[in-house]
Enzyme design. Structure first.
Site, PDB file in Angstrom:
ATOM      1  CG  ASP A   8       6.290  -2.377  -1.414  1.00  0.00           C
ATOM      2  OD1 ASP A   8       6.732  -3.151  -2.290  1.00  0.00           O
ATOM      3  OD2 ASP A   8       5.088  -2.321  -1.107  1.00  0.00           O
ATOM      4  CG  ASP A  10       1.386  -2.277  -6.707  1.00  0.00           C
ATOM      5  OD1 ASP A  10       0.793  -1.187  -6.712  1.00  0.00           O
ATOM      6  OD2 ASP A  10       0.948  -3.288  -7.268  1.00  0.00           O
ATOM      7  CG  ASP A 204       1.521  -0.825   0.320  1.00  0.00           C
ATOM      8  OD1 ASP A 204       2.554  -1.501   0.095  1.00  0.00           O
ATOM      9  OD2 ASP A 204       0.416  -1.095  -0.184  1.00  0.00           O
TER      10      ASP A 204
END
Length: 260
Positions: A8, A10, A204
């Site tokens: 991922d 961001d 995240d």
């Protein structure tokens, strides 16, 4: 056995417009050690080239072949379902180009699919047209269901909100192609040429990256540089295989690679 990563962006590589400390060195190490990886993003607006340019501005040099977006997953899914199909699109840039590249014809009347992606350029009138098309029989696809950050001044309503509006107006549930959908989790793995046992997801967010990885049988690494915190991990019925403060803490080979 080959091992690779779906990463991922961001909250993992950058936060907004700022590089997360050590992320540039982490990516350079992957390239230097020839570890296969792809950035796996739910954002359907950006083309792979635009993603590459954004990362270059943060000091990370990668190729377009390192990027896999929800737009790409959506386009592949539609072309598999209906080769040379038709779609009415509420979306921009990356989504439009991906659909075109996969042989999907963009139309303004009688589409097989209504496809919703991120964007600020479509109007309420266009949304109403999409509603009418779905009520007339078009299938409703949304590239992801990421929520709005719910911050004052945020310049995007959020695709989850737009999806909910159309669902309410039509009584039809959208089929979601982006993370954590198996559609994207599987096609991203195949994009890298990996098998299930060779795939590790780094993210995240428990509800997207980690949940999607767990459901597919991939190994998962949760980093705490973005949305998730250790305090909330007990809220979930699943858990990551590893937790790190940031990607800078991740060392290779991973323990499950050594087991191979």
């Amino acid at each position: 056995m080959k091992q690779g990563l779906l990463i991922d962006m961001d909250g993992v590589i950058y936060s907004g417009e700022a590089l997360i400390s050590g992320a540039d060195k982490f990516i350079k190490k992957l390239i230097d050690e020839a570890i296969p990886f792809a950035f796996m993003t739910n954002n359907s607006q950006r083309t792979p080239l635009e993603v590459v340019r954004k990362l270059k501005g943060l000091g990370i040099k990668v190729e377009e072949s390192h990027v896999y977006t929800s737009a790409m997953a959506t386009a592949k899914f539609l072309s598999d379902q209906s080769p040379k199909g038709t779609a009415y699109v509420l979306g921009e840039g990356g989504l439009l180009s991906s659909l075109h590249d996969h042989g999907i014809t963009l139309v303004n009347t009688d589409p097989e699919f209504v496809v919703l992606g991120e964007g600020r350029n479509f109007t309420l009138e266009m949304v109403q047209r999409a509603v009418d098309m779905i009520l007339a029989g078009a299938k409703f696809i949304t590239t992801n269901r990421d929520p709005s950050p719910k911050k004052p001044g945020w310049n995007n309503l959020g695709i989850a909100a737009t999806t909910a509006m159309i669902e309410e107006a039509t009584g039809r549930k959208a089929f979601v192609t982006g993370k954590p959908s198996p559609v994207m989790m599987r096609s991203a793995r195949k994009f890298l040429g990996l098998e299930t046992s060779e795939t590790t997801v780094i993210g995240d967010t428990m509800e997207t990256d980690i949940q999607g990885g767990v459901q597919m049988g991939y190994k998962t690494i949760l980093v705490l540089s973005g949305i998730s915190s250790k305090d909330t991990l007990g809220h979930y019925a699943f858990k990551p295989d590893m937790i790190a403060s940031s990607v800078d803490e991740i060392k290779f080979p991973l323990t499950w690679w050594e087991d191979k």
